[in-house]
Design an enzyme around this catalytic site. Structure first.
Site, short mmCIF file in Angstrom:
data_model
loop_
_atom_site.label_atom_id
_atom_site.label_comp_id
_atom_site.label_asym_id
_atom_site.label_seq_id
_atom_site.Cartn_x
_atom_site.Cartn_y
_atom_site.Cartn_z
N LYS A 79 0.80 -1.00 0.06
CA LYS A 79 0.13 0.12 0.09
C LYS A 79 0.94 1.20 -0.04
CE LYS A 79 -3.76 2.09 2.95
NZ LYS A 79 -4.62 1.83 4.15
N SER A 150 -9.22 2.18 3.34
CA SER A 150 -8.46 2.99 2.27
C SER A 150 -7.64 2.13 1.73
CB SER A 150 -7.44 3.96 3.26
OG SER A 150 -6.66 3.30 4.37
N SER A 174 -9.96 0.04 7.60
CA SER A 174 -9.02 0.03 6.25
C SER A 174 -8.60 -1.20 5.53
CB SER A 174 -8.07 1.14 6.23
OG SER A 174 -8.65 2.24 6.31
#
Length: 430
Positions: A79, A150, A174
């Site tokens: 990420k 996210s 997330s």
């Protein structure tokens, strides 16, 4: 099933094929690169793909005579709030548009490289791993829908078959929510159990690195590759837990019929497999935990990002930073104490082998441009224990994935992982 959905393979099968010589790490990396070329123009999970570097690492690992462990030769996605040497960490924000390439890997990435994992590249996040704006990433099951956030790119990359493992971060919901929305699995270790440098912060009391995989077992293996020995994830022991279906006013009010039906069916599947399953009433209000979590998050996000140029971040993040900065220290400290009381009261009623079961989200992935509703995950991030996302099946009407959460008390990561590593969990492909 959508043409953009594909199974990237289970870690146990990929590792066994490498041990037998039926598969090389180089061949697996090439397969991932081919799949990225085929589908990511639509899914848009990836930001940077390190094709040449990953292939070189794969060839070097194939040449080693001794395997380093289950992650040896396995590619993963990272990420874009986590540093990867040689790549900028942009966190999907114009405020970091000029960020220079990282000179070193984040600690968790360094540990995974040492364990033999291969960094295939970086995947999308929302801005600063907060709620908005959403990146261009789409849900492989239905390109009109969100993959969640996210860690949008992490879930979508696995669901689209472009990589078998991915790193995410969780401050609210997330990791566990995007895994549910994309029909993948996840393991978020105990909050604050893993430290290290090289990760863009949001609210440090909650920021936790988590993992995605095609099974929750795979995700737990990935966490085991960067977690400290104190979590004992590399030493699973036989486990046959009691499953407690959590009842709470928030869950009852928000859960949609399609989701409720799938979670009930999933609980029945566990019961038929021989696990004791019963219902338990929450001893604290999950809604109250949500409110307190938000108070702490805002206070910490404000203090963490007070100097961000407001004109270079989204209006919501800018407004919430200002709201957080306006929270007095005394109120912030009071909220931290309240969370501690919630944790003590909530987990007091759970036995040493209990795992809590609840929906990962009220509904399947929405089409409305948001990253979805994190209301069911946030309380358990705040309550501090490890959380696994499991596939509970597909909604009867939408055909979209429904996810289930299995939660354990803080520090009980090994207990949850032991169940995920068990023969029963392997047979059920959890």
């Amino acid at each position: 099933m959508s043409e953009y959905v594909s199974d990237p393979g289970r870690l146990r099968d990929l590792s066994a094929a490498m041990r037998s010589g039926a598969l090389t790490s180089e061949a697996l990396v090439r397969r991932c690169l081919d799949r990225i070329a085929a589908v990511d123009g639509k899914v848009q999970a990836w930001i940077h793909v390190l094709a040449d570097e990953a292939l070189a690492q794969a060839r070097a690992l194939d040449a080693e005579s001794v395997r380093r462990g289950p992650l040896h030769g396995i590619p993963l996605a990272v990420k874009d709030v986590i540093d990867v040497r040689g790549l900028p960490t942009r966190a999907f924000s114009p405020s970091r548009a000029e960020a220079l390439p990282a000179t070193a890997d984040a600690t968790v990435v360094a540990h995974l490289r040492a364990a033999g994992a291969i960094v295939l590249g970086k995947v999308h996040t929302t801005e600063y791993a907060y709620f908005s704006p959403a990146p261009p990433t789409r849900n492989p099951w239905d390109l009109r829908r969100t993959p969640g956030g996210s860690s949008a790119g992490s879930g979508a990359a696995i669901a689209s078959g472009t990589v078998p493992l991915a790193l995410g971060t969780q401050t609210a919901g997330s990791v566990n929510r995007p895994a549910a929305y994309t029909g993948t699995c996840a393991f978020k270790p105990s909050t604050l159990s893993i430290g290290g440098t090289g990760i863009v912060p949001l609210a440090p009391s909650f920021d936790t690195v988590g993992a995605f995989g095609a099974s929750a077992q795979d995700a737990a293996h990935l966490v085991g590759g960067f977690a400290g020995a104190h979590l004992r994830l590399a030493d699973p022991r036989p486990a046959k837990p009691r499953i407690l279906m959590l009842e709470d006013a928030l869950i009852a009010r928000l859960t949609q019929p399609e989701t409720a039906a799938r979670i009930a069916a999933f609980a029945g599947q566990l019961r038929e497999a021989g696990l004791p399953v019963s219902r338990v009433e929450s001893t604290v209000s999950l809604e109250a935990v949500l409110v307190t979590h938000r108070r702490v998050l805002l206070a910490e996000a404000g203090r963490t990002h007070a100097r961000l140029p407001r004109e270079l971040i989204s209006p919501r993040l800018a407004a919430d930073i200002e709201e957080g900065l306006a929270i007095p220290e005394a109120e912030y400290h009071a909220a931290l104490r309240e969370l501690a009381r919630f944790r003590q009261a909530f987990w007091r009623g759970c036995g040493p082998d209990d795992l809590l079961l609840l929906p990962a989200a009220p509904d399947v992935a929405p089409m409305d441009g948001t990253t979805g509703d994190p209301s069911f995950v946030i309380p358990f991030t705040a309550l501090g224990g490890p959380i696994a996302t499991l596939r509970a099946g597909l909604g009867a009407e939408s055909g979209m994935p429904v996810g289930a959460l299995l939660c354990a008390a803080p520090g009980s990561d090994a207990r949850l992982a032991s169940f995920l590593f068990s023969e029963l969990a392997t047979r059920l492909d959890l």
